[in-house]
Structures are given as C-alpha cells and as structure tokens.
Design a protein around this motif. Sequence first.
Motif, PDB file in Angstrom:
ATOM      1  N   GLY A 163      39.408  59.347  32.912  1.00 35.31           N
ATOM      2  CA  GLY A 163      38.880  60.054  31.746  1.00 35.31           C
ATOM      3  C   GLY A 163      37.447  60.503  31.972  1.00 35.31           C
ATOM      4  N   GLY A 177      45.610  61.599  34.775  1.00 37.14           N
ATOM      5  CA  GLY A 177      45.999  62.671  33.855  1.00 37.14           C
ATOM      6  C   GLY A 177      46.940  62.245  32.748  1.00 37.14           C
ATOM      7  N   GLU A 178      47.048  63.116  31.756  1.00 35.05           N
ATOM      8  CA  GLU A 178      47.927  62.887  30.616  1.00 35.05           C
ATOM      9  C   GLU A 178      49.149  63.809  30.786  1.00 35.05           C
ATOM     10  N   VAL A 220      41.532  63.490  27.965  1.00 31.79           N
ATOM     11  CA  VAL A 220      41.708  62.662  26.759  1.00 31.79           C
ATOM     12  C   VAL A 220      40.505  61.749  26.480  1.00 31.79           C
ATOM     13  N   ASP A 221      39.770  61.408  27.530  1.00 29.85           N
ATOM     14  CA  ASP A 221      38.486  60.712  27.350  1.00 29.85           C
ATOM     15  C   ASP A 221      38.584  59.312  26.754  1.00 29.85           C
ATOM     16  N   CYS A 222      39.605  58.556  27.146  1.00 32.48           N
ATOM     17  CA  CYS A 222      39.645  57.150  26.717  1.00 32.48           C
ATOM     18  C   CYS A 222      38.427  56.452  27.323  1.00 32.48           C
ATOM     19  N   CYS A 282      41.363  64.235  33.580  1.00 30.19           N
ATOM     20  CA  CYS A 282      42.073  64.101  32.298  1.00 30.19           C
ATOM     21  C   CYS A 282      41.114  64.472  31.176  1.00 30.19           C
ATOM     22  N   ALA A 322      49.123  58.856  26.234  1.00 26.00           N
ATOM     23  CA  ALA A 322      48.147  58.339  25.276  1.00 26.00           C
ATOM     24  C   ALA A 322      48.611  58.612  23.841  1.00 26.00           C
ATOM     25  N   CYS A 365      38.559  54.288  30.725  1.00 25.14           N
ATOM     26  CA  CYS A 365      39.348  54.795  31.863  1.00 25.14           C
ATOM     27  C   CYS A 365      38.485  55.610  32.828  1.00 25.14           C
TER      28      CYS A 365
END
Length: 369
Positions: A124, A166-167, A116-118, A114, A200, A121
């Motif tokens: 991520g 994944g997003e 988005v890199d939260c 993913c 997200a 997570c």
Amino acid sequence: MTADLRAMTLDQAEAFALAQGWPRFRGEQVWRWVHDRGVRTFAEMTNLSAANRDAVAAVATLGGLTLAEAQVGKDGTRKLRFVTHDGSSIESVLIPDADRDGKTTICISSQVGCAVDCQFCATGKLGLKRNLDTSEIVDQVYLSKRLLAEAAPERRLTNIVYMGMGEPLHNYDNLVQSLRILTHDKGAGFSPRRITVSTAGLVPKLERLGGEDVRPNLAVSLNAPNDAIRDLIMPINRKWNIAALLAALRAYPLAERRWITFEYVLLAGVNDSVGHAGELARLLRGMKAKVNIIPWNPHPEAPYERPTAAAIDAFQNECKRLGFPTYLRTPRGDDIDAACGQLANRSNGEAIVPLRIRRTGPPPPPPVD
Ligand code: SAH
Ligand code: SF4
C-alpha cells in the motif's frame, strides 16, 4: 496490430484463427502450446510447420514477464521477482505445503503497487503504478511452474492465491479473464476450488464476481471487529463499511462445502484483544466463515507491532471457543520479505539482475538454468 495469445481464452484464440482465415483448430493448437505446455516462443510449437509458425508469429505475440530473481527462504518459500515489459518489478511467492505432500501454492500479484492504502501494508505504501494485464497475471503461474519443475521437481503447483501485490478487484476485467484462462481444462486446468481471490472488500465488484461463470474462493481482509478500528487502518472502510461488506458476502453464491476466509492482521494494541475476538465472532455469526489470523509482519513503513505469542494465542482461542474454525497463518518466507504485506519490491529501481537463487538456509538448491 498484433494480438497477445497469452491473454486469450481458448474461444478467443479460435475466433482469432478464423479471423485470420486459418482453420479453427489452429487456434486451439497454439493456445495449448501457450497455456498447457507453457512454451515461451513460437519456435517451440513443433506441431506447426515452419511456414505456419511464421504466419502466427507475424500477427500474434506472447506477452508476459521475465523472471529476474528468485530467493529461497529457510522454510523453502521462494520469492520470485518478475520484470514487466515497461520495467516494473512485481513479486510472487511459491509456498510449499507444510504437509510435505508436494503440494505448492503460488501467491500472485494483480497490480504494480496498490491504491487501497491499508495502513499496515508495505505494498500500500508504494501507491498504484498500474494494473497488470492478463498475460502478466497468468504468466506468474506459468513461469513459477517452470521454475518449480526445475528447482524442486518433487513438488507440484496445486493452488493459486491472489494475495500478492495489489487489489485484484481493482483490476476486475483482467482478474476474471485470468481466472477463465487458468481454469480451462485444456490449459493449466486449475479447479476454481483451488483458486482464492483475496480482497480488501470492494462491494460492487464482489457482487459482480458472484455472477461470473468462474467463481473462485474468497478471502476478505477484514482486519478489524468494528468500523471505528477498520476506518483507521483501512481507509476503504469509509466507502464500504463492515455492514455493507458482510451483506455482499452473505449474498455471494458460495459453492457447496466452501467457506469464506476472513483475514485478520493482528496489530498489537490495535485490534488484538480477547474482547475484539468476541466482537469479531458476533459479526460473523451465522456465516460460513473461517478466520485466518495473520500476526503483523513488520516492515519499516508502518508504526505497528506484532502482538506477543500469548496475545496471538488468546485471540485465536477465543475465536475458536466462539465457534469459528480459526487458523494462524505462520509467516512464510519472512526472512526474505516474502510474508503477507511485505511485498514491496525492495529491489525495485535497481538494475535487473540475472536470475539467481539466493538461499538463506541449507540445503543448497540445484541450478535452475
Ligand atoms: N489486496 C488484497 C490482497 C493482497 S494483501 C487484500 O488486501 O486482501 C494480502 C493479505 O496480506 C491481506 O489479508 C492483508 O490484510 C495482509 N497484510 C497486508 N500487510 C500485512 C502485514 N504487514 N502483515 C501481515 N499481513 C498483512
Ligand atoms: Fe492493497 Fe491489500 Fe495491501 Fe490493502 S492489504 S494496501 S488492499 S495489497
């Protein structure tokens, strides 16, 4: 150039048949074998003559995945590892309904990794390798259904959540195509009400999804009661902040009696005070919102801690007191790293092992092959 039947809607399969000079019904015939009956090979399409099967096999493929490994947790949750044609591993999780009514949810992945890199997570932390294609998305459902039929025939697959790796909105076209395929009543036939897409919060894509012909339920990973905290734990908030996200959600055409689920990962000392619960409730006031609290599931890649049971209770009670249906998502399958945010292909990179079922608690599973 061959076409992937597992990635087609019924309309597309019919158009494909016509384009080959075949009758239209041949398109429906083969489509139903793939999307309703779940066959894996052309040879299993037994209502076609051998000559017709060969003709289809010459111009079409059946994309998808290989099931490499299934682990069963103490609570009956099964983590499945699939391998893609180019050697990546992705994971899905089969979650039995707690009510013992046989209902089962499949949590599916939409990407390898993913982007988005939260910060909290594990997925991520992998970064993004690639989007899954449509057949890889729907095949998680088809292969899980088969596995369930063999390993736990008393259960049935009733719900789909796009909450794995994944997003989903970063893979928008394949997401929507997979929704069209999975909801078709001549195929797998899932009602959109039984499908939830978790995001997200990609605002333009949320707006676009609201205009599609198949609209799933929405779950939104809010995870913070204000921009200062959300900026820290979800970098995407610097692009689309809470106000922009909530405005898009208020405009989303929710089906009758549907609610938006706000997921809220509780991180000790970061976003878990009773004051934060009050702030959250003020944000969501006036929305058809329910709150899904997910106490942080630990993994080695992040510096957080799960709050104490007392802090979790206090947060939940405050949300409820302020008028929001609030659920605690108890970790399912955390003994096998299958709980939310723990999907990180811990066996990625290893040689592909033959399908086996590992169980960490009784009773032993029946053989699956
Ligand atoms: N990318 C999508 C869907 C996959 S993540 C999204 O973010 O919504 C699914 C859920 O797991 C999200 O709500 C996310 O906030 C949560 N999550 C991620 N890491 C977690 C962790 N370590 N513990 C608990 N929940 C986590
Ligand atoms: Fe990606 Fe969802 Fe994990 Fe964020 S929480 S990194 S969006 S999978």
